[in-house]
Design a protein around this motif. Structure first.
Motif, PDB file in Angstrom:
ATOM      1  N   PHE A 143       0.832  -1.201   0.000  1.00 45.24           N
ATOM      2  CA  PHE A 143       0.000   0.000   0.000  1.00 45.24           C
ATOM      3  C   PHE A 143       0.870   1.256   0.000  1.00 45.24           C
ATOM      4  CE2 PHE A 143      -3.000   3.178   1.434  1.00 45.24           C
ATOM      5  CZ  PHE A 143      -4.163   2.802   0.778  1.00 45.24           C
ATOM      6  N   ALA A 144       1.975   1.184   0.747  1.00 44.93           N
ATOM      7  CA  ALA A 144       2.889   2.332   0.816  1.00 44.93           C
ATOM      8  C   ALA A 144       3.509   2.613  -0.550  1.00 44.93           C
ATOM      9  CB  ALA A 144       3.976   2.083   1.854  1.00 44.93           C
ATOM     10  N   VAL A 145       3.826   1.542  -1.296  1.00 43.74           N
ATOM     11  CA  VAL A 145       4.387   1.719  -2.648  1.00 43.74           C
ATOM     12  C   VAL A 145       3.325   2.331  -3.566  1.00 43.74           C
ATOM     13  CG1 VAL A 145       5.249   0.503  -4.711  1.00 43.74           C
ATOM     14  CG2 VAL A 145       6.149  -0.076  -2.451  1.00 43.74           C
ATOM     15  N   ALA A 146       2.091   1.820  -3.468  1.00 49.60           N
ATOM     16  CA  ALA A 146       0.989   2.384  -4.262  1.00 49.60           C
ATOM     17  C   ALA A 146       0.758   3.843  -3.858  1.00 49.60           C
ATOM     18  CB  ALA A 146      -0.284   1.569  -4.033  1.00 49.60           C
ATOM     19  N   SER A 156       7.599  10.960  -1.733  1.00 47.88           N
ATOM     20  CA  SER A 156       7.117   9.822  -2.524  1.00 47.88           C
ATOM     21  C   SER A 156       8.280   8.904  -2.915  1.00 47.88           C
ATOM     22  CB  SER A 156       6.362  10.295  -3.775  1.00 47.88           C
ATOM     23  OG  SER A 156       7.241  10.860  -4.713  1.00 47.88           O
ATOM     24  N   VAL A 157       9.419   9.496  -3.256  1.00 47.85           N
ATOM     25  CA  VAL A 157      10.602   8.706  -3.612  1.00 47.85           C
ATOM     26  C   VAL A 157      11.078   7.907  -2.400  1.00 47.85           C
ATOM     27  CG1 VAL A 157      13.040   8.852  -4.309  1.00 47.85           C
ATOM     28  CG2 VAL A 157      11.314  10.228  -5.498  1.00 47.85           C
ATOM     29  N   ARG A 158      11.088   8.566  -1.223  1.00 43.89           N
ATOM     30  CA  ARG A 158      11.547   7.890  -0.004  1.00 43.89           C
ATOM     31  C   ARG A 158      10.606   6.752   0.389  1.00 43.89           C
ATOM     32  NH1 ARG A 158      11.582   9.425   6.044  1.00 43.89           N
ATOM     33  NH2 ARG A 158       9.492   9.900   5.401  1.00 43.89           N
ATOM     34  N   LEU A 159       9.296   7.013   0.300  1.00 45.39           N
ATOM     35  CA  LEU A 159       8.294   5.984   0.611  1.00 45.39           C
ATOM     36  C   LEU A 159       8.468   4.780  -0.311  1.00 45.39           C
ATOM     37  CD1 LEU A 159       4.743   7.500   1.198  1.00 45.39           C
ATOM     38  CD2 LEU A 159       5.898   5.829   2.612  1.00 45.39           C
ATOM     39  N   PHE A 160       8.694   5.081  -1.580  1.00 43.71           N
ATOM     40  CA  PHE A 160       8.853   4.022  -2.572  1.00 43.71           C
ATOM     41  C   PHE A 160      10.097   3.180  -2.278  1.00 43.71           C
ATOM     42  CE2 PHE A 160      10.449   2.382  -6.632  1.00 43.71           C
ATOM     43  CZ  PHE A 160       9.323   1.711  -7.098  1.00 43.71           C
ATOM     44  N   THR A 161      11.232   3.850  -2.097  1.00 43.88           N
ATOM     45  CA  THR A 161      12.490   3.118  -1.879  1.00 43.88           C
ATOM     46  C   THR A 161      12.494   2.359  -0.556  1.00 43.88           C
ATOM     47  OG1 THR A 161      13.452   5.187  -1.098  1.00 43.88           O
ATOM     48  CG2 THR A 161      13.974   4.551  -3.350  1.00 43.88           C
ATOM     49  N   ALA A 162      11.872   2.961   0.472  1.00 36.13           N
ATOM     50  CA  ALA A 162      11.846   2.306   1.792  1.00 36.13           C
ATOM     51  C   ALA A 162      11.016   1.030   1.789  1.00 36.13           C
ATOM     52  CB  ALA A 162      11.311   3.268   2.847  1.00 36.13           C
ATOM     53  N   ASN A 163       9.975   0.996   0.970  1.00 39.83           N
ATOM     54  CA  ASN A 163       9.057  -0.153   0.998  1.00 39.83           C
ATOM     55  C   ASN A 163       9.245  -1.145  -0.146  1.00 39.83           C
ATOM     56  OD1 ASN A 163       7.076   0.333   3.362  1.00 39.83           O
ATOM     57  ND2 ASN A 163       7.290   2.324   2.382  1.00 39.83           N
ATOM     58  N   ILE A 164       9.842  -0.697  -1.243  1.00 34.94           N
ATOM     59  CA  ILE A 164       9.996  -1.597  -2.391  1.00 34.94           C
ATOM     60  C   ILE A 164      10.993  -2.720  -2.068  1.00 34.94           C
ATOM     61  CG2 ILE A 164      11.855  -0.353  -3.615  1.00 34.94           C
ATOM     62  CD1 ILE A 164       8.767  -1.814  -5.384  1.00 34.94           C
ATOM     63  N   THR A 165      12.012  -2.389  -1.233  1.00 36.62           N
ATOM     64  CA  THR A 165      13.005  -3.413  -0.877  1.00 36.62           C
ATOM     65  C   THR A 165      12.364  -4.565  -0.107  1.00 36.62           C
ATOM     66  OG1 THR A 165      13.576  -1.914   0.924  1.00 36.62           O
ATOM     67  CG2 THR A 165      15.133  -2.038  -0.896  1.00 36.62           C
ATOM     68  N   SER A 166      11.476  -4.222   0.866  1.00 37.02           N
ATOM     69  CA  SER A 166      10.820  -5.290   1.636  1.00 37.02           C
ATOM     70  C   SER A 166       9.877  -6.103   0.754  1.00 37.02           C
ATOM     71  CB  SER A 166      10.068  -4.713   2.845  1.00 37.02           C
ATOM     72  OG  SER A 166       9.014  -3.890   2.428  1.00 37.02           O
TER      73      SER A 166
END
Length: 196
Positions: free
Chosen positions: A73-76, A180-190
């Motif tokens: 959801f965070a990535v979306a 948005s970039v930080r949210l994406f990078t922080a959650n895409i790895t997991s």
């Protein structure tokens, strides 16, 4: 709930401040008033707060219902925030605010301006990073600020001027883009790790 953390409160406050963007909404509110559409500051703040808090707690259950985890959801959410930041920076309209228009307090003020897709997505995305108590403190502080701005819309515009509002909107657009970039990078790895 987690513990109260001033740093987290401030970070969450800035994120929500940029997403809710009540200063950027001042010209829209003034336009609504000029068209003779009533705006009730107290009612708008109360309904928006109730909607946001309700979604903050029920949103989790809704995600479980659709078998979606917070990281997904965070990535979306990062994509939605990214598009919102583009709107603010490039002066384009991506999200069309269409709805029944009689009284301005509910539509478009409460929904989608204050409690819209962006705010809902951001609240749930923040849960992936911050403690619940800090997000709620940030949300209530933002709603207090929203009430003040709604109460003094004319004064805020006189104080900042059209140029001031424009610059603030651009500045927070860039902040949102970075978030948005930080949210994406922080959650895409997991998310990627889940597939390994």
């Amino acid at each position: 709930m987690g513990r109260l953390d001033l740093q987290e409160c401030i970070s969450a406050f800035i994120v929500l401040f940029a997403v809710i963007d009540i200063i950027g909404a001042v010209p829209i509110i003034l336009d609504l008033k000029q068209k003779g559409r009533a705006v009730n500051a107290w009612q708008a703040t109360l309904i928006a707060t109730a909607l946001l808090v309700g979604f903050f707690f029920a949103g989790d259950m809704m995600l479980k219902l659709f078998q979606v985890d917070i990281a997904s959801f965070a990535v979306a959410g990062a994509f939605v925030i990214f598009l919102m930041s583009l709107e603010m920076i490039l002066d384009i309209e991506i999200f069309k605010n269409t709805g029944p228009i009689k009284e301005a307090t509910l539509v478009p003020l409460v929904f989608p301006l204050l409690a819209g897709a962006g705010s809902f997505t951001t609240l749930l995305s923040l849960r992936a990073e911050y403690a619940t108590v800090n997000i709620l403190v940030a949300l209530f502080l933002n709603m207090g600020w929203v009430y003040l701005v709604l109460k003094m819309t004319d004064r805020v515009e006189r104080l900042l001027g059209k140029g001031g509002i424009y610059i603030i909107r651009k500045f927070f657009g860039i902040i949102l883009l970075a978030i948005s970039v930080r949210l994406f990078t922080a959650n895409i790895t997991s998310l990627i790790e889940q597939f390994h």
